[in-house]
Scaffold this active site. Structure first.
Site, PDB file in Angstrom:
ATOM      1  N   GLY A  42       0.767  -1.334   0.171  1.00 32.93           N
ATOM      2  CA  GLY A  42      -0.088   0.107   0.127  1.00 32.93           C
ATOM      3  C   GLY A  42       0.925   1.440  -0.060  1.00 32.93           C
ATOM      4  CB  SER A  44       4.332   6.352   1.897  1.00 33.44           C
ATOM      5  OG  SER A  44       4.773   6.758   3.106  1.00 33.44           O
ATOM      6  CB  THR A  50      -0.862   0.524  12.035  1.00 33.35           C
ATOM      7  OG1 THR A  50      -0.064   1.796  11.888  1.00 33.35           O
ATOM      8  CG2 THR A  50      -2.019   0.342  13.136  1.00 33.35           C
ATOM      9  CG  ASP A  72      10.034   3.184   7.058  1.00 31.99           C
ATOM     10  OD1 ASP A  72       8.921   3.809   7.252  1.00 31.99           O
ATOM     11  OD2 ASP A  72      10.922   3.839   6.256  1.00 31.99           O
ATOM     12  CB  SER A 116       6.087  -4.054  -2.633  1.00 29.77           C
ATOM     13  OG  SER A 116       4.666  -4.155  -1.692  1.00 29.77           O
TER      14      SER A 116
HETATM   15  N1  LIG Z   1      10.751   8.392  -2.502  1.00 32.88           N
HETATM   16  C1  LIG Z   1      10.176   7.429  -1.293  1.00 32.88           C
HETATM   17  N2  LIG Z   1       9.102   6.961  -1.966  1.00 32.88           N
HETATM   18  C2  LIG Z   1       8.521   6.218  -1.128  1.00 32.88           C
HETATM   19  N3  LIG Z   1       8.571   6.030   0.282  1.00 32.88           N
HETATM   20  C3  LIG Z   1       9.770   6.688   0.699  1.00 32.88           C
HETATM   21  C4  LIG Z   1      10.441   7.454  -0.171  1.00 32.88           C
HETATM   22  N4  LIG Z   1      11.428   8.017   0.677  1.00 32.88           N
HETATM   23  C5  LIG Z   1      11.421   7.514   1.740  1.00 32.88           C
HETATM   24  N5  LIG Z   1      10.555   6.767   1.895  1.00 32.88           N
HETATM   25  C6  LIG Z   1      10.164   5.856   3.181  1.00 32.88           C
HETATM   26  O1  LIG Z   1      10.482   4.676   2.951  1.00 32.88           O
HETATM   27  C7  LIG Z   1       9.483   3.687   3.165  1.00 32.88           C
HETATM   28  C8  LIG Z   1       9.252   2.939   1.976  1.00 32.88           C
HETATM   29  O2  LIG Z   1      10.221   1.976   2.082  1.00 32.88           O
HETATM   30  P1  LIG Z   1       9.633   0.516   1.142  1.00 32.88           P
HETATM   31  O3  LIG Z   1      11.042  -0.347   1.218  1.00 32.88           O
HETATM   32  O4  LIG Z   1       8.454  -0.238   1.868  1.00 32.88           O
HETATM   33  O5  LIG Z   1       9.602   1.002  -0.089  1.00 32.88           O
HETATM   34  S1  LIG Z   1       9.621  -0.003  -1.496  1.00 32.88           S
HETATM   35  O6  LIG Z   1       8.812  -1.016  -1.166  1.00 32.88           O
HETATM   36  O7  LIG Z   1      10.994  -0.149  -1.869  1.00 32.88           O
HETATM   37  O8  LIG Z   1       8.895   0.985  -2.661  1.00 32.88           O
HETATM   38  C9  LIG Z   1       8.046   4.556   3.308  1.00 32.88           C
HETATM   39  O9  LIG Z   1       7.726   3.923   4.634  1.00 32.88           O
HETATM   40  P2  LIG Z   1       6.136   4.025   5.224  1.00 32.88           P
HETATM   41  O10 LIG Z   1       5.785   5.058   5.161  1.00 32.88           O
HETATM   42  O11 LIG Z   1       6.132   3.054   6.188  1.00 32.88           O
HETATM   43  O12 LIG Z   1       5.688   3.199   4.005  1.00 32.88           O
HETATM   44  C10 LIG Z   1       8.654   6.158   3.428  1.00 32.88           C
HETATM   45  O13 LIG Z   1       8.338   6.593   4.536  1.00 32.88           O
HETATM   46  N1  LIG Z   2      -6.544   1.355  10.716  1.00 31.61           N
HETATM   47  C1  LIG Z   2      -6.294   2.648  10.904  1.00 31.61           C
HETATM   48  N2  LIG Z   2      -7.221   3.776  11.465  1.00 31.61           N
HETATM   49  C2  LIG Z   2      -6.772   5.071  11.529  1.00 31.61           C
HETATM   50  N3  LIG Z   2      -5.531   5.258  11.418  1.00 31.61           N
HETATM   51  C3  LIG Z   2      -4.447   4.544  11.123  1.00 31.61           C
HETATM   52  C4  LIG Z   2      -4.782   3.084  10.727  1.00 31.61           C
HETATM   53  N4  LIG Z   2      -3.727   2.379  10.364  1.00 31.61           N
HETATM   54  C5  LIG Z   2      -2.785   3.459  10.653  1.00 31.61           C
HETATM   55  N5  LIG Z   2      -3.072   4.348  11.048  1.00 31.61           N
HETATM   56  C6  LIG Z   2      -2.323   5.712  11.190  1.00 31.61           C
HETATM   57  O1  LIG Z   2      -1.951   6.019   9.740  1.00 31.61           O
HETATM   58  C7  LIG Z   2      -0.553   6.635  10.088  1.00 31.61           C
HETATM   59  C8  LIG Z   2       0.316   5.809   9.179  1.00 31.61           C
HETATM   60  O2  LIG Z   2       0.524   4.385   9.651  1.00 31.61           O
HETATM   61  P1  LIG Z   2       1.680   3.356   9.157  1.00 31.61           P
HETATM   62  O3  LIG Z   2       1.360   1.998  10.027  1.00 31.61           O
HETATM   63  O4  LIG Z   2       2.740   4.173   9.774  1.00 31.61           O
HETATM   64  O5  LIG Z   2       1.590   3.528   7.691  1.00 31.61           O
HETATM   65  P2  LIG Z   2       2.767   2.839   6.671  1.00 31.61           P
HETATM   66  O6  LIG Z   2       3.311   1.813   7.365  1.00 31.61           O
HETATM   67  O7  LIG Z   2       1.878   2.287   5.680  1.00 31.61           O
HETATM   68  O8  LIG Z   2       3.419   4.039   6.394  1.00 31.61           O
HETATM   69  C9  LIG Z   2      -0.135   6.514  11.290  1.00 31.61           C
HETATM   70  O9  LIG Z   2      -0.160   7.682  12.064  1.00 31.61           O
HETATM   71  C10 LIG Z   2      -0.986   5.403  12.061  1.00 31.61           C
HETATM   72  O10 LIG Z   2      -1.426   5.754  13.319  1.00 31.61           O
END
Ligand SMILES: Nc1ncnc2c1ncn2[C@@H]1O[C@H](COP(=O)(O)OS(=O)(=O)O)[C@@H](OP(=O)(O)O)[C@H]1O
Ligand SMILES: Nc1ncnc2c1ncn2[C@@H]1O[C@H](COP(=O)(O)OP(=O)(O)O)[C@@H](O)[C@H]1O
Length: 212
Positions: A42, A44, A50, A72, A116
């Protein structure tokens, strides 16, 4: 019996796979569960980490052993050398897929949570496992919901042009066209992390992963 196997990565040659008497079936019997990979994809901010933690907690409370591979977190170590260029994202997913396969072979329920973004990368991981043991979970959360959350302020930086190639802003995300579980979330209408986790547990139970 050793057999000559050519590596799928193509960099190692003349290597032999070594089988041992204690394999996945024996480990699964010990753990009373079937090793598998729950792959959460999904945008970011969609809630991948979570959900991974809520799922891990729910399974632990039922006496099951899991391990979380979070994009991350892995980028602090194993994948610290990778950028967010498409080819590095592909390598990121390939490496995590191989590690997840080892954890599943260990008999664990491996929970991988990574953006991904590319279908081809995710199907590459699916092809590493025999199909039924790769459970793809799509957190279908609209960009505007993720951006409104923006817990790390990265969307704000991306919108300001301070981060280039940010998924969903100026880098693609290819939603799954055919995955095992889709979890929908709309603005102001998101299920709780526990109820999302319960949906995945129900799937695992119904498909025999929570018993040996
Ligand atoms: N350019 C860019 N695009 C997307 N995400 C970015 C980027 N730079 C940093 N981040 C942070 O890195 C997290 C994504 O890492 P992933 O390894 O899940 O990415 S991927 O699957 O290789 O696309 C992602 O963490 P999550 O928010 O937990 O998804 C971001 O916070
Ligand atoms: N089911 C949910 N309902 C409401 N807020 C959520 C839910 N899941 C995650 N969040 C909030 O959304 C934000 C991003 O969650 P996170 O798990 O870090 O997402 P990701 O790992 O996809 O980046 C956080 O502030 C988290 O508390």
């Amino acid at each position: 019996m050793d057999k000559l196997v050519t590596s799928t990565v193509g960099k190692s040659t003349n290597i032999l796979w070594h089988d041992c008497p204690i394999g996945q079936p024996e480990r699964q019997k010990l753990l009373n569960q079937k090793g598998c990979v729950v792959w959460i994809t999904g945008l970011s901010g969609s809630g991948k980490s979570t959900l991974a933690c809520a799922l891990s907690r729910e399974l632990y409370s039922r006496g099951h052993l899991t391990y979380i591979l979070d994009g991350d977190n892995l980028r602090h170590g194993l994948n610290g050398d990778l950028s967010f260029e498409a080819k590095d994202r592909a390598e990121n997913i390939r490496r995590v897929g191989e590690v997840a396969k080892l954890f599943a072979d260990a008999g664990l329920i491996c929970i991988a949570s990574l953006i991904s973004p590319y279908r081809s990368d995710r199907s590459g991981c699916r092809n590493l496992l025999h199909n039924s043991s790769f459970i793809e979970v799509f957190l279908n959360v609209p960009l505007e919901v993720c951006e409104a959350r923006d817990p790390k302020g990265l969307y704000k930086l991306a919108r300001a042009g301070k981060i280039k190639g940010f998924t969903g802003i100026d880098d693609p995300y290819e939603p799954p066209s055919d995955c095992e579980i889709v979890i929908h979330c709309k603005a102001g209408d998101c299920a709780t992390p526990k109820s999302m986790a319960d949906k995945v547990v129900t799937y695992l139970e119904a498909n025999g992963f929570l018993q040996e």
